[in-house]
Design an enzyme around this catalytic site. Structure first.
Site, short mmCIF file in Angstrom:
data_model
loop_
_atom_site.label_atom_id
_atom_site.label_comp_id
_atom_site.label_asym_id
_atom_site.label_seq_id
_atom_site.Cartn_x
_atom_site.Cartn_y
_atom_site.Cartn_z
N GLN A 122 0.67 -1.11 0.01
CA GLN A 122 0.04 -0.11 -0.10
C GLN A 122 0.89 1.19 -0.07
OE1 GLN A 122 -1.91 -1.87 3.37
NE2 GLN A 122 -3.75 -0.62 2.81
N ASP A 148 6.50 4.43 -1.60
CA ASP A 148 7.96 4.94 -1.38
C ASP A 148 8.90 4.19 -2.15
OD1 ASP A 148 8.31 2.42 0.12
OD2 ASP A 148 7.46 3.50 1.82
N HIS A 203 -1.34 1.53 -4.47
CA HIS A 203 -1.77 2.91 -4.24
C HIS A 203 -0.70 3.89 -5.42
CE1 HIS A 203 -3.59 2.20 -0.36
NE2 HIS A 203 -4.21 1.95 -1.28
N CYS A 234 -2.83 14.04 -20.71
CA CYS A 234 -2.08 13.09 -21.78
C CYS A 234 -1.78 11.44 -21.15
CB CYS A 234 -1.11 13.15 -22.73
SG CYS A 234 0.43 13.50 -21.94
N CYS A 254 2.67 18.79 -23.29
CA CYS A 254 1.15 18.87 -23.86
C CYS A 254 0.49 20.24 -23.12
CB CYS A 254 0.39 17.65 -23.94
SG CYS A 254 -0.34 17.26 -22.20
N THR A 314 0.39 -3.10 8.59
CA THR A 314 -0.88 -2.67 7.84
C THR A 314 -1.89 -2.47 9.13
OG1 THR A 314 -2.38 -2.55 6.18
CG2 THR A 314 -1.21 -4.53 6.67
N PRO A 334 2.92 -3.55 15.26
CA PRO A 334 3.26 -2.83 16.75
C PRO A 334 2.19 -3.24 17.76
CG PRO A 334 2.87 -1.13 15.30
CD PRO A 334 2.93 -2.31 14.41
#
Length: 257
Positions: free
Chosen positions: A105, A108, A123, A134, A154, A192, A218
């Site tokens: 997710q 980085d 993501h 474009c 563009c 997560t 954690p």
């Protein structure tokens, strides 16, 4: 957590015997690299209103403001970040032939920096920008930032190639992630909160398909005691470093002499 921890041993045994392990990672695995999470205590959304600066409508209404407040701030953090022991522990599992794919997710790019060859970036990624008109993609480092917002050849406004609030995840990535979840025999869920859909459903899909679920966080999450077979509470770096070493010993002991 010590290497004699029975939960860690159960997790390592499951990984050592895995044929198709998949990892699902979130912001928690990158905290030790100096990247703050988006949600929770100390998260970015405590300082910045996501609906004001991270929604696609906000970008469309005032791209310069979103660039100044959100995109540039994140990019400065990511430029300094390097993979930590959590990323490296996962990479060791891949090198041993245990781990097949990382579904992340995070935006980085640290899993790729650690050496992973197959990473699904749920993501998107801050490593690239794309034109809002474009669709052309470019390496972030190649884009001049003297004028904000930067523009494409563009004349369209450029933006990081990430999924903003109000946008859909690429259905191809979602479909492949769901297929991997349904086909894996072990899923590692690392860093997560397991509350943001559709990623939060992947461990459930894996569990219902018979996979062994290993959670590294954690603190407990909605997966703990309900979906996870083993929950290892602690930092991703410490836990994954210990687990990778234990898996390596177990697999070495199984090799014919």
């Amino acid at each position: 957590m010590t290497t004699s921890d029975p939960a860690l041993e159960r997790a390592a045994i499951a990984c050592a015997g895995a044929r198709k392990a998949v990892a699902l990672t979130g912001a928690g695995i990158s905290v030790e690299s100096g990247i703050p999470p988006f949600r929770g205590r100390g998260g970015l959304w405590e300082k910045i209103d996501p609906m004001k600066y991270a929604h696609v409508a906000a970008f469309e209404n005032d791209p310069a403001e979103v660039w100044k407040v959100l995109f540039l701030g994140i990019s400065h953090v990511l430029e300094k970040a390097r993979p930590n022991a959590g990323h490296q522990g996962l990479w060791r599992l891949e090198e041993m032939g245990v781990l097949q794919t990382v579904i992340t997710q995070n935006v980085d790019g640290l899993h790729q920096q650690a050496g992973h060859r197959d990473v699904i970036e749920f993501h998107g990624t801050h490593a690239f920008v794309r034109c809002s008109v474009c669709g052309r993609r470019s390496d972030w480092r190649s884009v001049p930032l003297e004028v904000i917002p930067p523009r494409c050849e563009c004349s369209g406004v450029l933006r990081p190639d990430v999924v903003l609030f109000g946008e859909m995840i690429d259905p191809r990535l979602l479909q492949r992630s769901q297929q991997l979840a349904a086909g894996c025999d072990v899923m590692l869920v690392i860093g997560t909160s397991a509350t943001v859909e559709p990623a939060a459903s992947l461990p459930v899909i894996a569990k219902h398909s018979g996979a062994f679920i290993i959670e590294v966080n954690p603190e407990p999450t909605p997966l703990t005691h309900r979906i996870s077979d083993v929950t290892l509470l602690g930092s991703a770096g410490e836990v994954m470093e210990q687990m990778a070493s234990m898996v390596q010993r177990l697999r070495s002991n199984r090799q014919p002499s």
